[in-house]
Design a protein around this motif. Structure first.
Motif, PDB file in Angstrom:
ATOM      1  N   CYS A  33      -7.005  -4.610  13.269  1.00  0.00           N
ATOM      2  CA  CYS A  33      -6.880  -3.549  14.267  1.00  0.00           C
ATOM      3  C   CYS A  33      -8.250  -3.105  14.766  1.00  0.00           C
ATOM      4  O   CYS A  33      -8.410  -2.800  15.955  1.00  0.00           O
ATOM      5  CB  CYS A  33      -6.104  -2.374  13.683  1.00  0.00           C
ATOM      6  SG  CYS A  33      -5.764  -1.074  14.877  1.00  0.00           S
ATOM      7  N   SER A  91       5.601  -3.157   5.612  1.00  0.00           N
ATOM      8  CA  SER A  91       5.184  -4.022   4.515  1.00  0.00           C
ATOM      9  C   SER A  91       5.010  -3.278   3.199  1.00  0.00           C
ATOM     10  O   SER A  91       4.601  -3.891   2.214  1.00  0.00           O
ATOM     11  CB  SER A  91       3.882  -4.712   4.880  1.00  0.00           C
ATOM     12  OG  SER A  91       2.850  -3.763   5.010  1.00  0.00           O
ATOM     13  N   PRO A  96      -4.564  -5.954   7.924  1.00  0.00           N
ATOM     14  CA  PRO A  96      -4.163  -5.422   9.242  1.00  0.00           C
ATOM     15  C   PRO A  96      -5.096  -4.336   9.767  1.00  0.00           C
ATOM     16  O   PRO A  96      -5.288  -4.224  10.977  1.00  0.00           O
ATOM     17  CB  PRO A  96      -2.762  -4.859   9.000  1.00  0.00           C
ATOM     18  CG  PRO A  96      -2.261  -5.551   7.814  1.00  0.00           C
ATOM     19  CD  PRO A  96      -3.461  -5.839   6.961  1.00  0.00           C
ATOM     20  N   TYR A 118      -2.933  -4.896   2.534  1.00  0.00           N
ATOM     21  CA  TYR A 118      -2.907  -3.720   3.401  1.00  0.00           C
ATOM     22  C   TYR A 118      -4.230  -3.510   4.121  1.00  0.00           C
ATOM     23  O   TYR A 118      -4.286  -2.783   5.115  1.00  0.00           O
ATOM     24  CB  TYR A 118      -2.565  -2.478   2.579  1.00  0.00           C
ATOM     25  CG  TYR A 118      -1.227  -2.578   1.904  1.00  0.00           C
ATOM     26  CD1 TYR A 118      -0.064  -2.670   2.640  1.00  0.00           C
ATOM     27  CD2 TYR A 118      -1.123  -2.605   0.521  1.00  0.00           C
ATOM     28  CE1 TYR A 118       1.173  -2.787   2.029  1.00  0.00           C
ATOM     29  CE2 TYR A 118       0.103  -2.712  -0.104  1.00  0.00           C
ATOM     30  CZ  TYR A 118       1.238  -2.802   0.656  1.00  0.00           C
ATOM     31  OH  TYR A 118       2.454  -2.913   0.048  1.00  0.00           O
ATOM     32  N   THR A 143       3.446  -2.115  11.147  1.00  0.00           N
ATOM     33  CA  THR A 143       3.317  -3.263  10.243  1.00  0.00           C
ATOM     34  C   THR A 143       3.046  -2.810   8.817  1.00  0.00           C
ATOM     35  O   THR A 143       3.650  -3.321   7.862  1.00  0.00           O
ATOM     36  CB  THR A 143       2.191  -4.188  10.721  1.00  0.00           C
ATOM     37  OG1 THR A 143       2.499  -4.632  12.034  1.00  0.00           O
ATOM     38  CG2 THR A 143       2.027  -5.368   9.797  1.00  0.00           C
ATOM     39  N   ALA A 155       1.237  -0.627  16.494  1.00  0.00           N
ATOM     40  CA  ALA A 155       1.749  -1.859  15.877  1.00  0.00           C
ATOM     41  C   ALA A 155       1.192  -2.046  14.472  1.00  0.00           C
ATOM     42  O   ALA A 155       1.914  -2.485  13.562  1.00  0.00           O
ATOM     43  CB  ALA A 155       1.397  -3.058  16.747  1.00  0.00           C
ATOM     44  N   THR A 156      -0.072  -1.690  14.268  1.00  0.00           N
ATOM     45  CA  THR A 156      -0.652  -1.789  12.928  1.00  0.00           C
ATOM     46  C   THR A 156       0.004  -0.803  11.977  1.00  0.00           C
ATOM     47  O   THR A 156       0.308  -1.143  10.828  1.00  0.00           O
ATOM     48  CB  THR A 156      -2.170  -1.544  12.991  1.00  0.00           C
ATOM     49  OG1 THR A 156      -2.749  -2.483  13.888  1.00  0.00           O
ATOM     50  CG2 THR A 156      -2.792  -1.693  11.624  1.00  0.00           C
TER      51      THR A 156
END
Length: 123
Positions: free
Chosen positions: A102, A71, A98, A95, A67, A63-64
């Motif tokens: 995580c 982005s 996230p 950046y 993302t 998911a990170t």
């Protein structure tokens, strides 16, 4: 101590990206997002041997990475509503957030009892 090596590597990557963002002003900021996504995906082999034990950690890493990849072009979308279309101020730090989140998620997923969970939340 060996169990926490992936978290230390990911936190070190975040700190290196933060330093690079500070000192490399001419570097395009989307590079940091790509490096961060590659770094999170590089941590996946550490958790693949116990797939069912580490499913939430794997989910957090994927998911990170997704993302960060989604982005990469967020600055282009923001520039449509901004007057200063060439500015990249404040985008490099995005950046790193996230990546640090995580690290927190993966360390919380490794907590084996409530005392360890409390200590991880406090630090």
């Amino acid at each position: 101590m060996q169990a926490y090596i992936p978290e230390f590597i990911l936190a070190g990557l975040a700190m290196l990206l933060l330093l690079a963002e500070t000192f490399c002003k001419k570097t395009p900021k989307f590079i940091f997002g790509l490096i961060g996504a590659a770094g999170t995906l590089a941590m996946l082999p550490f958790y693949m041997e116990g797939l069912y034990d580490n499913i939430y950690i794997i989910l957090a890493l994927v998911a990170t990475a997704v993302t960060l990849l989604l982005s990469v072009d967020f600055r282009a979308v923001i520039n449509l509503s901004s007057n200063d279309s060439k500015s990249q101020d404040g985008t490099g730090e995005f950046y790193i957030l996230p990546l640090l989140a995580c690290v927190g998620i993966t360390s919380l997923c490794k907590a084996s009892n409530l005392v360890e969970l409390f200590v991880r939340i406090q630090s």
